[in-house]
Design an enzyme around this catalytic site. Structure first.
Site, PDB file in Angstrom:
ATOM      1  N   ASP A  32     -30.612 -72.675  30.003  1.00 34.27           N
ATOM      2  CA  ASP A  32     -31.782 -71.257  29.700  1.00 34.27           C
ATOM      3  C   ASP A  32     -33.156 -72.147  29.179  1.00 34.27           C
ATOM      4  O   ASP A  32     -33.468 -71.719  28.941  1.00 34.27           O
ATOM      5  CB  ASP A  32     -31.353 -70.779  28.890  1.00 34.27           C
ATOM      6  CG  ASP A  32     -30.232 -69.685  29.241  1.00 34.27           C
ATOM      7  OD1 ASP A  32     -29.536 -70.028  30.428  1.00 34.27           O
ATOM      8  OD2 ASP A  32     -28.980 -69.061  28.196  1.00 34.27           O
ATOM      9  N   GLN A  77     -26.870 -76.384  32.648  1.00 35.87           N
ATOM     10  CA  GLN A  77     -26.620 -75.817  31.084  1.00 35.87           C
ATOM     11  C   GLN A  77     -28.190 -76.973  30.254  1.00 35.87           C
ATOM     12  O   GLN A  77     -28.664 -77.315  30.940  1.00 35.87           O
ATOM     13  CB  GLN A  77     -25.134 -76.208  30.642  1.00 35.87           C
ATOM     14  CG  GLN A  77     -24.247 -74.501  30.686  1.00 35.87           C
ATOM     15  CD  GLN A  77     -23.888 -74.618  32.472  1.00 35.87           C
ATOM     16  OE1 GLN A  77     -23.670 -75.802  32.447  1.00 35.87           O
ATOM     17  NE2 GLN A  77     -23.686 -73.345  32.805  1.00 35.87           N
ATOM     18  N   LYS A  82     -35.201 -74.975  33.276  1.00 36.09           N
ATOM     19  CA  LYS A  82     -35.314 -76.484  34.281  1.00 36.09           C
ATOM     20  C   LYS A  82     -35.151 -76.025  35.280  1.00 36.09           C
ATOM     21  O   LYS A  82     -35.628 -76.863  36.552  1.00 36.09           O
ATOM     22  CB  LYS A  82     -33.328 -77.059  33.694  1.00 36.09           C
ATOM     23  CG  LYS A  82     -33.249 -77.259  32.585  1.00 36.09           C
ATOM     24  CD  LYS A  82     -32.127 -77.982  32.437  1.00 36.09           C
ATOM     25  CE  LYS A  82     -30.392 -76.933  32.960  1.00 36.09           C
ATOM     26  NZ  LYS A  82     -30.473 -75.962  31.854  1.00 36.09           N
ATOM     27  N   GLY A  85     -27.377 -71.221  35.851  1.00 39.01           N
ATOM     28  CA  GLY A  85     -28.361 -69.625  36.048  1.00 39.01           C
ATOM     29  C   GLY A  85     -29.852 -69.943  36.428  1.00 39.01           C
ATOM     30  O   GLY A  85     -30.231 -70.459  35.464  1.00 39.01           O
ATOM     31  N   HIS A  86     -30.111 -71.064  37.491  1.00 34.93           N
ATOM     32  CA  HIS A  86     -31.829 -71.306  37.672  1.00 34.93           C
ATOM     33  C   HIS A  86     -32.769 -70.417  38.628  1.00 34.93           C
ATOM     34  O   HIS A  86     -32.367 -69.716  39.407  1.00 34.93           O
ATOM     35  CB  HIS A  86     -32.084 -72.697  38.001  1.00 34.93           C
ATOM     36  CG  HIS A  86     -31.445 -73.855  37.209  1.00 34.93           C
ATOM     37  ND1 HIS A  86     -30.956 -74.980  37.585  1.00 34.93           N
ATOM     38  CD2 HIS A  86     -30.684 -73.681  35.957  1.00 34.93           C
ATOM     39  CE1 HIS A  86     -30.276 -75.353  37.045  1.00 34.93           C
ATOM     40  NE2 HIS A  86     -29.994 -75.180  36.055  1.00 34.93           N
TER      41      HIS A  86
END
Length: 401
Positions: free
Chosen positions: A12, A212, A15, A39-40
């Site tokens: 988080d 991650q 990235k 989750g990006h």
């Protein structure tokens, strides 16, 4: 030119936006590990995309995307992402997927949830997306790869054998996989022999994208509170299946620290202090929507992540979230078993680490003297240069220093 962008914390870190920004100078972005638990979130001027499996690449350039063998694929999720991508951008991504990638199936998600329930108070806090069980089946040599879909008779025979194993070992029924087969048919044009992936990587400018963060790596992270993959930079070669030389190691970190799920977090801020950071940073998971645990920047932990990842330069995100705060706390050492240490050799020490803080003056914005002093303070401690900062949520709001 080959570079990698990766998170230096518990994920988080932003990235996705950073990878998208840098991708303009590359031919392909390669995702080499993890699954749909990532989750990006990437915000452009006129729309927003949330990537779970699609690599983060700049949509207004002709940048391609590669999903390599180290990723475990939820095919239904990937189809949804491609359709959303098409609806937002008006075009389909130039996407190549290795046929050696393993597939997350419905029974993996069932097992993920069951394991968390059995662990009770010792649960890891996974997203229950089936990532760990999919990797476990890969190691158990009962996983399903994309190449298995080509021969339907052999495919169904494998599913039949897996069904018996899951029933006997876990008392889990393997559901119908017709939806998975439908999704495979929609993705089939993107799936290629792994040799083609190797050729693309060898012949082009490549930006590898981590999932991650280093502290969630299965080997060097805060085990057992980690993900099921090698999300450290060390996962690149396994994740693409051949030796590849990477020149630039670009580590991304937040101006503060967050964590989703359970596990040690020495600088976690509780009560009003933690809630203020959470509200300022909109710290809720892109994948789960869960509120993130929030706290202050931990420099010994950041230095550890830099060491194990080989980071050569740094990008700091979300400094703007702290704009206007009167004082900023930074952890510079720990008290462990009565001893004061400013570095850690093992993340196992974090369970008993008491943070020692230094308090710095806050800042109005990224042009303030106090903000630059914050950057210099970090650089002096970790012995790495911060080359870029993010000053807002959008891709374009990144400044080269």
């Amino acid at each position: 030119m080959k570079s990698v962008i990766f998170g230096l914390q518990w994920g988080d870190e932003g990235k996705g936006k950073v990878t998208t920004y840098f991708s303009k100078d590359y031919d392909y972005v390669v995702r080499y590990s993890g699954g749909s638990n990532a989750g990006h979130t990437v915000e452009y001027t006129d729309f927003k995309l949330i990537h779970h499996l699609l690599p983060s690449f700049y949509v207004k350039k002709n940048v391609g995307a590669i999903i390599s063998n180290g990723v475990v694929l939820d095919l239904e999720q990937l189809v949804e992402e491609i359709e959303e991508f098409k609806s937002k951008t008006g075009t389909y991504p130039k996407l190549y997927i290795s046929e050696l990638a393993h597939v997350v199936l419905p029974h993996h998600k069932k097992l993920d949830e069951k394991l968390e329930q059995i662990k009770g108070k010792n649960a890891v806090g996974t997203t229950k997306r089936g990532i760990g069980p999919a990797y476990a089946d890969k190691v158990h040599r009962i996983g399903i790869r994309l190449s298995d879909f080509k021969n339907k008779d052999k495919f169904y025979e494998k599913i039949k054998n897996i069904s018996k194993l899951y029933k006997n070992l876990y008392n889990i029924e393997v559901e119908s996989i017709e939806n998975v087969l439908t999704s495979y048919e929609k993705l089939k044009s993107h799936i290629v022999p792994h040799g083609e992936i190797i050729n693309l990587i060898n012949k082009n400018k490549i930006l590898f994208e981590s999932t991650q963060g280093v502290l969630l790596d299965i080997d060097v992270g805060t085990y057992p509170y980690v993900t099921g993959a090698n999300c450290n930079t060390t996962g690149i070669q396994n994740g693409v299946g051949f030796p590849v030389k990477t020149e630039n190691y670009i580590g991304v970190f937040k101006a503060y620290l967050t964590r989703v799920g359970n596990g040690p977090f020495p600088t976690e801020a509780f009560g009003k202090e933690g809630e203020e950071i959470r509200k300022r940073g909109h710290e809720f998971g892109a994948t789960t929507g869960r509120p993130r645990r929030c706290g202050w920047l931990d420099l010994p932990l950041l230095k550890y992540a830099i060491t194990v990842s080989g980071a050569t330069e740094l990008v700091m995100t979300k400094g703007d979230i702290l704009n206007g705060m009167e004082k900023i706390k930074v952890c510079v050492a720990y008290k462990i078993d009565g001893n004061i240490v400013d570095r850690i050799s093992s993340v196992d020490d974090l369970e008993k680490a008491e943070p020692i803080y230094e308090t710095l003056d806050g800042w109005e914005n990224h042009t303030s003297k106090e903000f630059n002093e914050y950057l210099s303070f970090i650089e002096s401690y970790v012995k790495r240069k911060i080359t870029h900062i993010s000053v807002g949520p959008k891709v374009e709001e990144i400044i080269k220093l």
